[in-house]
Design a protein around this motif. Structure first.
Motif, PDB file in Angstrom:
ATOM      1  N   PRO A   1      -0.139  -4.940  -6.641  1.00 33.43           N
ATOM      2  CA  PRO A   1      -0.170  -6.407  -6.627  1.00 33.43           C
ATOM      3  C   PRO A   1       1.107  -6.987  -6.011  1.00 33.43           C
ATOM      4  O   PRO A   1       2.168  -6.364  -6.048  1.00 33.43           O
ATOM      5  N   GLU A   2       0.982  -8.171  -5.453  1.00 32.19           N
ATOM      6  CA  GLU A   2       2.084  -8.774  -4.694  1.00 32.19           C
ATOM      7  C   GLU A   2       3.358  -8.905  -5.520  1.00 32.19           C
ATOM      8  O   GLU A   2       4.460  -8.714  -5.011  1.00 32.19           O
ATOM      9  N   ASN A   3       3.249  -9.216  -6.796  1.00 35.90           N
ATOM     10  CA  ASN A   3       4.427  -9.401  -7.646  1.00 35.90           C
ATOM     11  C   ASN A   3       4.730  -8.188  -8.516  1.00 35.90           C
ATOM     12  O   ASN A   3       5.489  -8.273  -9.467  1.00 35.90           O
ATOM     13  N   GLY A   4       4.110  -7.051  -8.222  1.00 37.49           N
ATOM     14  CA  GLY A   4       4.357  -5.844  -8.999  1.00 37.49           C
ATOM     15  C   GLY A   4       3.303  -5.630 -10.067  1.00 37.49           C
ATOM     16  O   GLY A   4       2.378  -6.437 -10.255  1.00 37.49           O
ATOM     17  N   LEU A   5       3.463  -4.529 -10.799  1.00 37.95           N
ATOM     18  CA  LEU A   5       2.479  -4.149 -11.823  1.00 37.95           C
ATOM     19  C   LEU A   5       2.705  -4.926 -13.117  1.00 37.95           C
ATOM     20  O   LEU A   5       3.839  -5.069 -13.577  1.00 37.95           O
ATOM     21  N   VAL A   6       1.615  -5.402 -13.694  1.00 38.97           N
ATOM     22  CA  VAL A   6       1.647  -6.031 -15.020  1.00 38.97           C
ATOM     23  C   VAL A   6       1.047  -5.083 -16.047  1.00 38.97           C
ATOM     24  O   VAL A   6       1.492  -5.004 -17.187  1.00 38.97           O
TER      25      VAL A   6
ATOM     26  N   VAL B   1       0.852  -1.197   0.000  1.00 35.00           N
ATOM     27  CA  VAL B   1       0.000   0.000   0.000  1.00 35.00           C
ATOM     28  C   VAL B   1       0.883   1.240   0.000  1.00 35.00           C
ATOM     29  O   VAL B   1       1.793   1.364   0.813  1.00 35.00           O
ATOM     30  N   ILE B   2       0.603   2.155  -0.927  1.00 36.48           N
ATOM     31  CA  ILE B   2       1.373   3.389  -1.053  1.00 36.48           C
ATOM     32  C   ILE B   2       0.402   4.556  -1.249  1.00 36.48           C
ATOM     33  O   ILE B   2      -0.639   4.412  -1.898  1.00 36.48           O
ATOM     34  N   ALA B   3       0.745   5.706  -0.661  1.00 38.56           N
ATOM     35  CA  ALA B   3      -0.068   6.914  -0.807  1.00 38.56           C
ATOM     36  C   ALA B   3       0.693   7.940  -1.626  1.00 38.56           C
ATOM     37  O   ALA B   3       1.932   7.981  -1.603  1.00 38.56           O
ATOM     38  N   SER B   4      -0.041   8.776  -2.350  1.00 34.81           N
ATOM     39  CA  SER B   4       0.582   9.801  -3.188  1.00 34.81           C
ATOM     40  C   SER B   4      -0.188  11.111  -3.072  1.00 34.81           C
ATOM     41  O   SER B   4      -1.413  11.115  -2.942  1.00 34.81           O
ATOM     42  N   GLY B   5       0.552  12.226  -3.113  1.00 36.65           N
ATOM     43  CA  GLY B   5      -0.045  13.559  -3.128  1.00 36.65           C
ATOM     44  C   GLY B   5       0.348  14.269  -4.408  1.00 36.65           C
ATOM     45  O   GLY B   5       1.444  14.049  -4.937  1.00 36.65           O
ATOM     46  N   SER B   6      -0.533  15.135  -4.906  1.00 37.39           N
ATOM     47  CA  SER B   6      -0.335  15.669  -6.254  1.00 37.39           C
ATOM     48  C   SER B   6      -0.722  17.137  -6.347  1.00 37.39           C
ATOM     49  O   SER B   6      -1.365  17.701  -5.458  1.00 37.39           O
ATOM     50  N   GLU B   7      -0.329  17.728  -7.478  1.00 34.38           N
ATOM     51  CA  GLU B   7      -0.749  19.101  -7.790  1.00 34.38           C
ATOM     52  C   GLU B   7      -2.237  19.196  -8.084  1.00 34.38           C
ATOM     53  O   GLU B   7      -2.787  20.305  -8.130  1.00 34.38           O
ATOM     54  N   ASP B   8      -2.891  18.064  -8.288  1.00 35.61           N
ATOM     55  CA  ASP B   8      -4.344  18.109  -8.550  1.00 35.61           C
ATOM     56  C   ASP B   8      -5.159  18.228  -7.259  1.00 35.61           C
ATOM     57  O   ASP B   8      -6.385  18.065  -7.284  1.00 35.61           O
ATOM     58  N   CYS B   9      -4.463  18.481  -6.127  1.00 36.11           N
ATOM     59  CA  CYS B   9      -5.105  18.752  -4.822  1.00 36.11           C
ATOM     60  C   CYS B   9      -5.671  17.508  -4.154  1.00 36.11           C
ATOM     61  O   CYS B   9      -6.409  17.620  -3.162  1.00 36.11           O
TER      62      CYS B   9
ATOM     63  N   VAL C   1      11.379 -12.104   7.690  1.00 27.71           N
ATOM     64  CA  VAL C   1      10.599 -12.819   6.681  1.00 27.71           C
ATOM     65  C   VAL C   1       9.232 -12.144   6.582  1.00 27.71           C
ATOM     66  O   VAL C   1       8.451 -12.194   7.534  1.00 27.71           O
ATOM     67  N   PRO C   2       8.951 -11.482   5.468  1.00 28.56           N
ATOM     68  CA  PRO C   2       7.662 -10.779   5.344  1.00 28.56           C
ATOM     69  C   PRO C   2       6.497 -11.749   5.407  1.00 28.56           C
ATOM     70  O   PRO C   2       6.548 -12.848   4.855  1.00 28.56           O
ATOM     71  N   GLY C   3       5.445 -11.353   6.105  1.00 28.57           N
ATOM     72  CA  GLY C   3       4.218 -12.131   6.120  1.00 28.57           C
ATOM     73  C   GLY C   3       3.317 -11.715   4.979  1.00 28.57           C
ATOM     74  O   GLY C   3       3.645 -10.827   4.187  1.00 28.57           O
ATOM     75  N   LYS C   4       2.169 -12.333   4.894  1.00 29.90           N
ATOM     76  CA  LYS C   4       1.225 -11.986   3.825  1.00 29.90           C
ATOM     77  C   LYS C   4       0.477 -10.720   4.223  1.00 29.90           C
ATOM     78  O   LYS C   4      -0.092 -10.632   5.306  1.00 29.90           O
ATOM     79  N   ASN C   5       0.494  -9.721   3.340  1.00 32.30           N
ATOM     80  CA  ASN C   5      -0.202  -8.466   3.593  1.00 32.30           C
ATOM     81  C   ASN C   5      -1.681  -8.615   3.261  1.00 32.30           C
ATOM     82  O   ASN C   5      -2.040  -9.194   2.234  1.00 32.30           O
ATOM     83  N   ARG C   6      -2.518  -8.098   4.139  1.00 33.70           N
ATOM     84  CA  ARG C   6      -3.947  -8.152   3.855  1.00 33.70           C
ATOM     85  C   ARG C   6      -4.330  -6.962   2.975  1.00 33.70           C
ATOM     86  O   ARG C   6      -3.711  -5.901   3.036  1.00 33.70           O
ATOM     87  N   ASP C   7      -5.362  -7.161   2.150  1.00 38.28           N
ATOM     88  CA  ASP C   7      -5.806  -6.103   1.246  1.00 38.28           C
ATOM     89  C   ASP C   7      -6.372  -4.927   2.042  1.00 38.28           C
ATOM     90  O   ASP C   7      -6.998  -5.100   3.092  1.00 38.28           O
ATOM     91  N   LEU C   8      -6.106  -3.726   1.528  1.00 36.26           N
ATOM     92  CA  LEU C   8      -6.674  -2.525   2.129  1.00 36.26           C
ATOM     93  C   LEU C   8      -8.125  -2.399   1.695  1.00 36.26           C
ATOM     94  O   LEU C   8      -8.425  -2.340   0.508  1.00 36.26           O
TER      95      LEU C   8
END
Length: 505
Positions: A112-117, A96-104, A427-434
């Motif tokens: 996804p667990e294995n990255g973006l496809v 989970v990642i958050a982003s802030g932008s110029e669009d206010c 050892v990372p555990g399984k992350n639950r969905d937000l």
């Protein structure tokens, strides 16, 4: 200026190593936006980098093992309509990642667990509440789903991401642009640096300032402020003579600094990165080609210079790996990567170079330096004579588990970070969905009102609808008059253009 005094410290011989080109992330169009954020965020699974994008804002999310040349068609996170200014990984969920932008807006994304496809354009939740661009994003260190955002509207909002609600709005505390915001160790306080040259320590739930220092740094260039693990505040800024400064403050007595030091006359903003486990602060100047590091202790002068790592290329941004992302069980010479799950060849701690046995080296911090078109990992290492686990370098560190839930924190509870041991590796555990469960505030209000009103009052309900219909009629009439005005102006423009063409002939 710092005097180079030799003092006893286990970090006195810390030195940096940049990885080879084939272990970097190449051909990345790093953002050129004029905002003094780090442009990079790292966790044990991914590195995220803000990039140039046409038609809006975007950032890359790369699995750590995907080094080398990055294809221009590689999928991005691209939901903002304006340039992305800041990003931050959730400390309790590595996807989970958050982003802030110029669009206010503030957007929260689930990777996804294995990255973006494919490209990701649909966030889990969009947080709207700022009237100007959002330049600062930072997650609460111990409470789940609590996120702080600060915008150029001089407003700080603290969100419950789990419900999508703005729970706290800190208005009228900052008269100008906020340069930085940072939580303390347990997330009960925040410290901010503002364009009015004032450092503030704020209790967000009481919505009051508990300490402040005007003209903490008298220069006009941006300042930064961070909390240390002992509760003190560390700041960077500029003097009146444009010298870069760093200072240490006690929030209980901010009339005078514990320690102030001048560094140099460069104009790059100093971004501080703090390791609470070792009490070492790393300073990375935007536009500089060096990383300076200092140890914070209880003995004067309290801020002790350790060393400087220098490269040829200037840095446009910087990210750093949380301690749990380091592979502390490997004592390697010329280590090429220090991260969980890496598949780099093992090197003997006693491998000979030029027929001389070499000392094992232990990684204490890993940075990701942004060039104009490249991201270069840099590791900070300490030489040690033993290849055993070093408890003093790797004390128990903050793990991914949250101490309290968002609702508990907003009710006034605090929780210290839940620490984990790195002795057997992380050892990372399984992350639950937000999951975001938005509360329908209108429904709640209606249900309360209907409970209060008896059956006799139910006949009064059509009144508001008649008022709404009257307002709607007014709006429609105004729209029609404006359309008529526009069409008449268009006709007049056509007539004038015809007159011009005749005059030109």
């Amino acid at each position: 200026m710092f005097r180079r005094v030799v003092r006893a410290s286990k970090f006195r011989h810390v030195f940096g190593q940049a990885l080879k080109n084939d272990q970097c992330y190449d051909d990345i169009r790093v953002s050129r936006v004029t905002w003094d954020s780090s442009f990079c965020a790292v966790n044990p699974k991914f590195v995220a980098i803000i990039i140039e994008a046409s038609g809006g804002g975007a950032f890359l999310v790369l699995p750590l093992n995907k080094s080398g040349r990055i294809d221009k068609a590689y999928p991005t996170v691209c939901g903002h309509t304006g340039p992305v200014l800041d990003i931050d990984w959730c400390p309790h969920n590595d996807q989970v990642i958050a982003s802030g932008s110029e669009d206010c807006t503030v957007m929260v994304w689930q990777i996804p667990e294995n990255g973006l496809v494919t490209g990701l354009s649909e966030p889990v939740v969009v947080l709207e509440g700022h009237s100007k661009r959002v330049g600062i994003i930072t997650w609460h260190p111990t409470a789940r789903n609590v996120l702080l955002s600060a915008g150029c509207d001089n407003l700080i909002i603290i969100w419950n991401v789990g419900t999508g609600e703005a729970m706290i709005q800190l208005e009228d505390m900052h008269p100008d642009v906020i340069f930085s915001a940072c939580w303390n160790r347990n997330g009960s306080l925040i410290c901010t640096a503002c364009k009015d040259k004032t450092i503030r320590v704020i209790d967000p739930r009481k919505e009051e300032i508990v300490g402040e220092k005007e003209k903490a740094h008298e220069g006009a260039r941006p300042m930064r402020a961070i909390f240390l693990s002992d509760g003190n505040v560390f700041t960077t800024g500029f003097s009146r003579m444009s010298e870069r400064q760093l200072a240490l403050w006690n929030p209980q007595a901010m009339d005078e600094a514990i320690s102030v030091h001048e560094m140099d006359t460069s104009n790059g903003v100093l971004l501080p990165f703090y390791d609470p486990d070792t009490n070492v602060v790393y300073l990375c100047g935007k536009g500089d080609s060096s990383i300076r590091y200092f140890e914070i202790t209880d003995e004067a002068p309290f801020v002790h210079y350790l060393n400087t790592f220098t490269t040829k290329e200037p840095q446009r941004g910087m990210g750093y790996m949380p301690k749990r992302g380091l592979d502390v069980n490997k004592c390697e010479i010329a280590r090429s990567r220090t991260k969980w799950g890496s598949s780099w060849p093992e090197l003997s701690p006693y491998k000979r170079i030029n027929s001389r046995p070499c000392q094992p080296e232990l990684c204490t911090m890993q940075f990701y330096k942004l060039h104009e078109r490249k991201c270069e990992p840099i590791i900070m290492t300490v030489p040690r004579k033993s290849d055993l686990f070093q408890d003093d370098l790797y004390p128990d560190t903050a793990g991914p588990d949250c101490a309290i839930e968002a609702e508990d924190w907003f009710e006034g509870k605090n929780g210290e970070p839940i620490l984990i041991s790195l002795k057997n590796g992380y050892v990372p555990g399984k992350n639950r969905d937000l999951k975001v469960v938005k509360k329908n505030i209108l429904d709640n209000k209606l249900s309360k009102n209907t409970e209060k009103r008896g059956p006799a009052n139910k006949s009064a309900s059509p009144t508001p609808s008649r008022k709404n219909e009257a307002k709607l009629d007014e709006v429609l009439k105004e729209i029609k008059s404006l359309k008529d005005l526009v069409s008449s102006q268009e006709k007049r423009i056509i007539q004038l253009e015809e007159q011009m063409s005749k005059i030109a002939i």
